[in-house]
Scaffold this active site. Structure first.
Site, PDB file in Angstrom:
ATOM      1  CE1 TYR A   1      35.708  28.151   7.895  1.00  0.00           C
ATOM      2  CE2 TYR A   1      33.632  26.953   7.814  1.00  0.00           C
ATOM      3  CZ  TYR A   1      34.557  27.701   8.516  1.00  0.00           C
ATOM      4  OH  TYR A   1      34.332  27.988   9.846  1.00  0.00           O
TER       5      TYR A   1
ATOM      6  CE  LYS B   1      37.188  26.142  10.507  1.00  0.00           C
ATOM      7  NZ  LYS B   1      37.966  26.652  11.659  1.00  0.00           N
TER       8      LYS B   1
END
Length: 229
Positions: free
Chosen positions: A144, A148
């Site tokens: 994740y 990002k």
């Protein structure tokens, strides 16, 4: 009235922002993964336009979306969709990495590419809903966080390339927000969940609206938000 395209409009921050946009009478475009979700979005936003496309398969967007029609001008593109799955680097397999990067990063890049002509026509704005994990990579959220961090790079490159076309780019880094994703991550981490300790999605949406409301001679390039309690 403006034209807004929002991904992730089915829940959380994306839904709060879509509700705000719809309440002002703007033309709203939303993306649903399948026909079932499309039906739910159409029921929630009857005046909106819903297109069906799976962001987990970004390579198909270039064929799927134009076949359903694209706007000729676009005032704002909001990348609000995202997925996250907890797990240590030594435990998470390639499938998790591929899906996370596909939805959170590659689909955002491809969708931006497809909609750039419309954004240029309107001298519009692109908003990337990032995360605190896009600044600091926490344990057990490696895939994740990587997506990002990549989204931050995408935004910065896009800003530099599209300045001459009048397209503004804003990255929003919300801290803990009361969303279904946050609830699920707390469960995966075995942590208690207190909604009152989190920001409301509507509060984050209000910050995005503030950034969009700036005069054309200014850009809020980065917006960091944290719970106030």
């Amino acid at each position: 009235m403006g034209v807004f395209w929002i991904t992730g409009g089915g829940s959380g921050i994306g839904a709060a922002l879509a509700s705000h946009v719809a309440s002002l009478g703007h033309e709203l475009w939303l993306v649903a993964r399948d026909e079932v979700r499309a039906g739910a979005l159409r029921a929630s936003f009857p005046e909106g336009r819903v297109v069906v496309a799976d962001l987990a398969v970004p390579g198909a967007l270039g064929e799927v979306l134009p076949a359903q029609g694209l706007p000729s001008r676009l005032d704002c593109l909001v990348h609000g969709a995202g997925v996250a799955q907890a797990g240590r680097i030594g435990e998470v397999g390639a499938q998790v990495w591929e899906r996370t990067l596909a939805v959170n990063l590659v689909a955002a890049a491809e969708l931006t590419r497809l909609l750039l002509p419309a954004l240029r026509a309107a001298r519009g704005q692109v908003v990337f809903m990032n995360s605190g994990a896009g600044v600091y990579a926490p344990p057990r959220l490696g895939a994740y966080a990587a997506s990002k961090f990549g989204l931050k790079a995408l935004a910065e490159t896009l800003r530099a390339e599209e300045h001459e076309h009048g397209v503004r780019v804003t990255t929003v880094y919300p801290g803990e927000t009361d969303t279904p994703m946050q609830v699920r991550l707390h469960e995966e981490f075995g942590l208690p969940y207190d909604p009152q300790a989190h920001m409301r999605p509507a509060s984050v949406a209000a910050a995005v609206v503030m950034a969009l409301g700036l005069p054309k001679d200014a850009t809020m390039s980065d917006l960091m938000l944290r719970p106030g309690r």
